[in-house]
Design a protein around this motif. Structure first.
Motif, mmCIF file in Angstrom:
data_model
loop_
_atom_site.group_PDB
_atom_site.id
_atom_site.type_symbol
_atom_site.label_atom_id
_atom_site.label_comp_id
_atom_site.label_asym_id
_atom_site.label_seq_id
_atom_site.Cartn_x
_atom_site.Cartn_y
_atom_site.Cartn_z
ATOM 1 N N SER A 138 -32.238 -61.390 -4.392
ATOM 2 C CA SER A 138 -33.365 -62.155 -4.954
ATOM 3 C C SER A 138 -33.339 -63.580 -4.426
ATOM 4 C CB SER A 138 -33.281 -62.208 -6.482
ATOM 5 O OG SER A 138 -33.560 -60.969 -7.066
ATOM 6 N N HIS A 171 -44.527 -68.879 -9.376
ATOM 7 C CA HIS A 171 -43.851 -68.844 -10.675
ATOM 8 C C HIS A 171 -43.141 -70.169 -10.946
ATOM 9 C CE1 HIS A 171 -40.613 -67.784 -13.478
ATOM 10 N NE2 HIS A 171 -41.404 -66.812 -13.887
ATOM 11 N N THR A 324 -41.349 -63.155 1.435
ATOM 12 C CA THR A 324 -39.988 -62.674 1.217
ATOM 13 C C THR A 324 -39.399 -62.311 2.571
ATOM 14 O OG1 THR A 324 -38.615 -61.136 -0.055
ATOM 15 C CG2 THR A 324 -40.647 -60.244 0.888
ATOM 16 N N MET B 165 -39.684 -51.981 -8.670
ATOM 17 C CA MET B 165 -38.319 -52.123 -8.143
ATOM 18 C C MET B 165 -38.183 -53.332 -7.229
ATOM 19 S SD MET B 165 -37.320 -48.190 -7.162
ATOM 20 C CE MET B 165 -37.123 -46.901 -8.421
ATOM 21 N N ALA B 167 -37.242 -56.592 -7.786
ATOM 22 C CA ALA B 167 -36.479 -57.790 -8.165
ATOM 23 C C ALA B 167 -35.794 -58.429 -6.964
ATOM 24 C CB ALA B 167 -35.450 -57.456 -9.237
ATOM 25 N N ARG B 168 -35.252 -57.624 -6.089
ATOM 26 C CA ARG B 168 -34.482 -58.175 -4.961
ATOM 27 C C ARG B 168 -35.356 -58.862 -3.927
ATOM 28 N NH1 ARG B 168 -31.621 -52.949 -3.167
ATOM 29 N NH2 ARG B 168 -31.450 -52.935 -5.426
ATOM 30 N N ARG B 169 -36.661 -58.738 -4.046
ATOM 31 C CA ARG B 169 -37.555 -59.292 -3.032
ATOM 32 C C ARG B 169 -38.264 -60.553 -3.485
ATOM 33 N NH1 ARG B 169 -35.867 -56.943 1.597
ATOM 34 N NH2 ARG B 169 -36.050 -54.670 1.461
ATOM 35 N N THR B 170 -37.909 -61.046 -4.653
ATOM 36 C CA THR B 170 -38.551 -62.266 -5.135
ATOM 37 C C THR B 170 -37.541 -63.048 -5.959
ATOM 38 O OG1 THR B 170 -40.521 -63.130 -6.252
ATOM 39 C CG2 THR B 170 -39.477 -61.203 -7.254
ATOM 40 N N HIS B 171 -37.859 -64.281 -6.242
ATOM 41 C CA HIS B 171 -36.989 -65.118 -7.058
ATOM 42 C C HIS B 171 -36.575 -64.373 -8.330
ATOM 43 C CE1 HIS B 171 -36.070 -68.320 -9.957
ATOM 44 N NE2 HIS B 171 -35.740 -69.046 -8.921
ATOM 45 N N GLU B 172 -35.353 -64.558 -8.752
ATOM 46 C CA GLU B 172 -34.801 -63.762 -9.849
ATOM 47 C C GLU B 172 -35.578 -63.903 -11.165
ATOM 48 O OE1 GLU B 172 -33.494 -66.300 -8.251
ATOM 49 O OE2 GLU B 172 -32.340 -67.619 -9.543
ATOM 50 N N SER B 174 -39.001 -64.982 -11.171
ATOM 51 C CA SER B 174 -40.303 -64.393 -10.818
ATOM 52 C C SER B 174 -40.266 -62.902 -11.062
ATOM 53 C CB SER B 174 -40.619 -64.538 -9.331
ATOM 54 O OG SER B 174 -40.815 -65.831 -8.958
ATOM 55 N N SER B 191 -37.027 -51.545 -12.733
ATOM 56 C CA SER B 191 -35.587 -51.486 -12.494
ATOM 57 C C SER B 191 -34.876 -52.723 -13.026
ATOM 58 C CB SER B 191 -35.323 -51.392 -10.986
ATOM 59 O OG SER B 191 -35.808 -52.548 -10.325
ATOM 60 N N ASP B 192 -35.627 -53.755 -13.385
ATOM 61 C CA ASP B 192 -35.064 -55.078 -13.676
ATOM 62 C C ASP B 192 -34.595 -55.151 -15.131
ATOM 63 O OD1 ASP B 192 -34.494 -57.763 -13.999
ATOM 64 O OD2 ASP B 192 -36.318 -58.468 -13.016
ATOM 65 N N THR B 314 -41.245 -54.647 -2.617
ATOM 66 C CA THR B 314 -41.754 -55.821 -1.914
ATOM 67 C C THR B 314 -43.245 -56.061 -2.117
ATOM 68 O OG1 THR B 314 -40.112 -55.355 -0.214
ATOM 69 C CG2 THR B 314 -41.820 -56.927 0.345
#
Lengths: 448, 448
Positions: A138, A171, A324, B165, B167-172, B174, B191-192, B314
């Motif tokens: 992230s 955000h 991203t 799913m 979460a890993r592609r944006t600010h934690e 966001s 998934s978050d 993403t």
């Protein structure tokens, strides 16, 4: 997200829930199978840069270190996992005592990168490494995307001042990280007070159309602003008629007026006209700030215009078309057996592993080193990535540095160090690195 | 961001620093000029939808209400503003007692919108309204961008299950808001874990390639997962060879295996092959979950494939090409004089105001209402936006609802209400609304 550092407005007592559920269920299954303590190496890398980009910029490393330090499963987190039946009691027990005790190496923040660059290497037991995947990605995927856009904009701006003004377009907490990443990439200041508070980035501001519209006349608005903020302030001159506004601005503030901001219209044309008018009015020192949906191309197109500073929002915080990165976190090496107490983990025999399947998502197994040799003029020649022993001739050009050793953070540094490093890294690349046009990565990645 | 609701992992004691510096310096200047208490009306709207989009989706309203409630200038915030010389003592005094006491009306969350739709109306003194600009726009611009992408993906998926799913592609953080917005737009789960914790959105997970690679054989990995998580789990079948993996999966878990996940390759082709193989193995109830850089077009292209659920990352959290909306917050009406104590603010004479300048950024002054009349079949006919009295024939079709009255929040609702509203709003639009191809806004905005 180190809690003590954070205070207001971003107090995050734990980063442990910034995690995809499957990280914890995989841990549960591995605990039960007796494989959870197998020594493992995970690597962060990307298979490609965004289309046409010539280099990437590592950003967020400092935030990753904070996130790892604060990755704790305390009462409310455990209660949530238990009450929602997400993992079993044995796993909750393991998580309750979670502290990352392994090692992390990586490209230092601000460094540039290329496809295949092993940006971060996380080593420890599978249990302690796998759960960090989501939050690490992230942070790096977001922050590096913004820093890459910032870097291109800084190149386009030459030495002119760049102010990050994108908080309203992303955000509210991304905005804080985006200001930080923009600073690493070469911006000088931010409009975002939370970023000033959290990271001590210089803050800046101008004025909005609402302020002019609040007052009965533009002259009243300018007088109110100058009376309160002094003649060094920045007056917004495009609410009604720019020429009339510039005249009024100098009448009200005098020729020592700090700056005027132009937020609409043909900026190239208007900036020239405003500069000429300011000079005719004797306001030779009054700067011109432009805003209005700028990106690196718009900034570059104003290179010949008499512009002193750029305020950039949307395109910066959204990565100028690439919000991203495509960084992934992959298991590349692991032990065949669980670690034995008292055994030196560095002596564990490890095996390279990689997915092999349809669709070209091939990954290269094995723990990787990376080097960037330079030619006689000091210009970088290639991104060399390898497994096994480092060739002696590359030993002085290695890119990864220790960030965490045995669970202890060793890689913290001031944000300015990352900012300086980025400038130096960019300067060491072949000249075509800073072309804005679409192209191939400026360094080829060579695998050894 | 209501602190008591938040607990871990997103405790934000105040939202007041999610603010651009100029909001506070404008306040300072207005206080000194005696204009800060002029009654003002600000509106949030967008001049255009992202290119080719046929409708927008309002999301984040609930988060805006939390942010306004928690917009407080407490000790550390005031100390920061003072020590950095951002505003003067008179302004700090005003901020120390800041509570929003005005009114907010707006489109309810989940509603659709079009260019010019007056999405939010904030009324009160200039002082109390102007400072809310940044955080309101941050939230609405981000959340609505994700919800719009989610809505298109939900349309493309028909009734099939969609899992967020990204979460890993944006600010934690966001990511947490993105899960929420995706749920409003029609997703079923995330998934978050932080989103599950914060908003009680159902969480879901599968397994990663790392889990398979950790084990000596794929069979070992599947056995470990099924032993721990039961045969209802989802096994990832594309680490080595899909056909072999599916055979092993059913051998290990039996024909009651919950699901298999395919994360690479030609999903259309592979899904058909896997479905046939599962059926031949008697695993008729085993579902097929596909992931791998899906967007609404990829989802639509799988409409004829035997796919049961989509995991989307993403493209969802980055708004499928449009990671932000272009919503702005504009002063549209204000009083000529400051409010007098004891005077009913609703009786204050107001004047419409708007910027008029170069470049076509024309804004329409005056407080606006919005209505969406329907034809005899219940299909929406137009987005009607007006100032002044509402025509009687439109009185039953007004879109704005009260959200805050006299500083008291009245518009809170469960997230499912927004989700249901979005489904209904979309169903009321002309059929062409849900075409994925590029087009014009499906309702024209008519100004009265």
């Amino acid at each position: 997200m180190n809690t003590p550092d954070l205070e207001l407005p971003v107090s995050v007592p734990s980063t442990a829930l910034f995690t995809d559920q499957y990280e914890l269920t995989m841990l549960q299954a591995a605990l039960r199978a007796g494989t959870a303590e197998r020594r493992s190496v995970f690597e962060v890398f990307t298979r490609r840069l965004p289309e046409g980009r010539r280099y990437g910029v590592v950003a967020g490393t400092g935030r990753v270190l904070d996130a790892v330090e604060n990755f704790r499963f305390d009462g409310p987190v455990l209660d949530f996992l238990r009450s929602h039946g997400i993992v079993d009691e044995a796993t909750l027990q393991r998580l309750a005592g979670y502290r990352f005790t392994g090692d992390i190496h990586g490209y230092p923040e601000g460094e540039v990168y290329f496809p295949g660059s092993p940006l971060l290497r996380v080593e420890g037991s599978f249990a302690e490494c796998v759960v960090l995947e989501t939050v690490i990605l992230s942070i790096l995927n977001h922050d590096s995307a913004v820093a890459a856009a910032a870097s291109r904009m800084a190149v386009a701006a030459g030495g002119r001042r760049l102010v990050e003004m994108g908080a309203r377009r992303t955000h509210e907490l991304s905005a804080v990280a985006a200001s930080r990443a923009a600073y690493v990439g070469g911006f000088s200041a931010t409009s975002d007070l939370a970023a000033g508070f959290r990271y001590d980035i210089p803050t800046a501001g101008t004025s909005a159309h609402a302020f002019t519209l609040l007052h009965d006349t533009e002259r009243d608005a300018f007088t109110a602003q100058v009376d309160s903020l002094g003649s060094g302030t920045t007056l917004l001159v495009d609410t009604y008629d720019v020429t009339a506004a510039v005249r009024t601005a100098v009448e009200v503030a005098g020729p020592k007026l700090g700056a005027v901001r132009i937020d609409s219209g043909d900026l190239l044309l208007v900036a020239h006209r405003v500069r000429q008018q300011l000079d005719e009015l004797g306001a030779h020192g009054t700067r011109i700030v432009v805003t209005s949906d700028l990106d690196e191309y718009a900034i570059a197109s104003l290179a010949a215009a008499p512009v002193d500073a750029y305020g950039v929002g949307t395109q910066l915080v959204t990565g100028s078309g690439h919000p991203t990165c495509s960084m992934v976190y992959k298991l590349v090496s692991r032990a065949d057996t669980e670690a034995q107490p008292g055994h030196d983990p560095a002596q564990t025999p490890m095996r390279a592993v990689a997915k092999k399947s349809l669709g070209g998502k091939l990954s290269l197994g094995g723990t990787k080193w990376a080097a960037r040799p330079r030619d006689a003029d000091g210009v970088a020649e290639a991104e060399v990535v390898g497994t096994g022993p480092v060739p002696p001739e590359l030993a002085d050009t290695l890119l990864q540095v220790p960030l965490v050793r045995g669970g202890r953070t060793v890689g913290k540094e001031p944000l300015d160090a990352a900012r300086d490093r980025h400038r130096e890294a960019l300067a060491s690349l072949p000249l075509s690195a800073t072309q804005l046009s679409k192209g191939e990565p400026v360094l080829a990645t060579e695998y050894r």
